[in-house]
Design an enzyme around this catalytic site. Structure first.
Site: not given
Ligand code: 26A
Length: 343
Positions: A295
């Protein structure tokens, strides 16, 4: 005086609160989870949100990227939207974005709690398993984006960033942004986010892909894309070229495909050729946890584009922010701010 970069970066995705679960391997076994994965929670996973929590922090992949982008931009350069509930967790997200200088333009669903992501770290933070309950984030609507006070930020932006995780939520909103970007010849940057997106949300992805001027993904997402799209190679360079060659709406920009690979080299395909960029290694003793590194990389990349920099600079800034992120716990960056060492 306002900087010329004022609100130059617009982002859309899921505003989530990360919920760090203590208990590592045992929790993975209890809920049948892979050590390194990102999934949507099924009924069988709901118990995980009642397990002991070691800490909370702002999460949501693209929201993390937007905070990271703001880290290397002048004040008031970034604005982010998505849907939250009317609760304490939404307040925590707003506070954390305010602190980072990221403007929150959330829609609020008063009937649904703010989305949460359970984070299970194992191997001293080298692996992270992410289990998301989208909650209110799943209720984002095109109508919110189209409100004049929100769309004004879209108009003002120079670069638009969408996390692929939002493909499970509101494709109409993504397409509205994508079409605006194509009409105004602004870079539209799409992150593939997780292997399950190209695997299980292929149609949604394929409807947005023609608008993507930049596609960012890591090696596992690239492999999942190749598998679901009949790319007959496991070589990241071939996959990058294949994604770059996918049909495109705005032909004033050629597509760049950026495939990161942890501490290994990043491959970038554009105009039929691949360029390899090797990140500096962070010494093992300085690594705290790798959650959010991708990220932060994306944040540096889009910040550079908004500043009008080219791909070389964008990759180098992305690598730097990714490295800084893994030296700090969670998806945050060091405070007081470190200065990017290059001009
Ligand atoms: C729809 N999903 C599964 C998600 C996520 C996500 N952010 C948005 N949509 N699943 C995990 N994360 C985020 O990924 C970050 C790490 O790369 C988590 O909230 C975490 O901060």
């Amino acid at each position: 005086m306002a900087s010329s970069l004022e609100y130059s970066l617009f982002g859309l995705e899921n505003p989530l609160l990360d919920y760090y679960i203590a208990g590592g391997e045992e929790i993975l076994a209890k809920y049948g989870l892979k050590a390194n994965d990102a999934i949507l929670a099924g009924d069988e996973h709901m118990g995980i949100y009642t397990e002991a929590c070691s800490s909370y922090s702002a999460g949501g992949a693209a929201q993390n990227s937007m905070r990271a982008a703001q880290y290397v931009m002048p004040p008031n350069s970034t604005v982010f939207t998505g849907c939250v509930g009317n609760d304490k967790f939404a307040e925590m997200l707003r506070e954390s974005n305010d602190k980072a200088g990221l403007r929150s333009e959330f829609s609020v669903d008063p009937d649904t709690p703010t989305g949460v992501c359970a984070v299970v770290l194992t191997k001293n933070g080298a692996n992270r398993s992410l289990i998301t309950n989208l909650g209110a984030a799943n209720h984002y609507k095109l109508e919110h984006l189209q409100k004049p006070e929100v769309w004004a930020f879209v108009e003002k932006s120079r670069v638009i960033y969408v996390g692929g995780y939002h493909l499970t939520v509101c494709v109409d909103a993504i397409l509205a942004l994508a079409k605006h970007a194509a009409e105004k010849n602004k870079p539209f940057v799409l992150n593939l986010s997780a292997p399950f997106i190209p695997q299980f949300f292929k149609d949604q992805l394929d409807s947005v892909m023609p608008y993507a001027d930049v596609v960012i993904c890591n090696e596992t997402e690239a492999a999942a894309f190749a598998e679901s799209h009949g790319v007959e190679s496991t070589d990241l360079k071939d996959i990058a070229l294949a994604i770059a060659g996918y049909s495109k709406v705005n032909n004033a920009r050629s597509r760049a495909v950026v495939i990161t690979h942890g501490a290994e080299s990043t491959n970038v395909a554009q105009d039929g050729k691949v360029t390899v960029y090797t990140p500096n290694r962070v010494p093992a003793e300085e690594v705290v946890d790798t959650n959010g590194a991708g990220d932060a990389f994306a944040g540096g990349f889009i910040a550079a584009l908004a500043k009008g920099q080219g791909i070389d600079y964008a990759i180098t800034l992305g690598h730097w922010l990714g490295q800084e992120c893994i030296k700090v716990s969670g998806t945050t960056l060091a405070e007081p701010k470190k200065q990017y060492p290059l001009p």
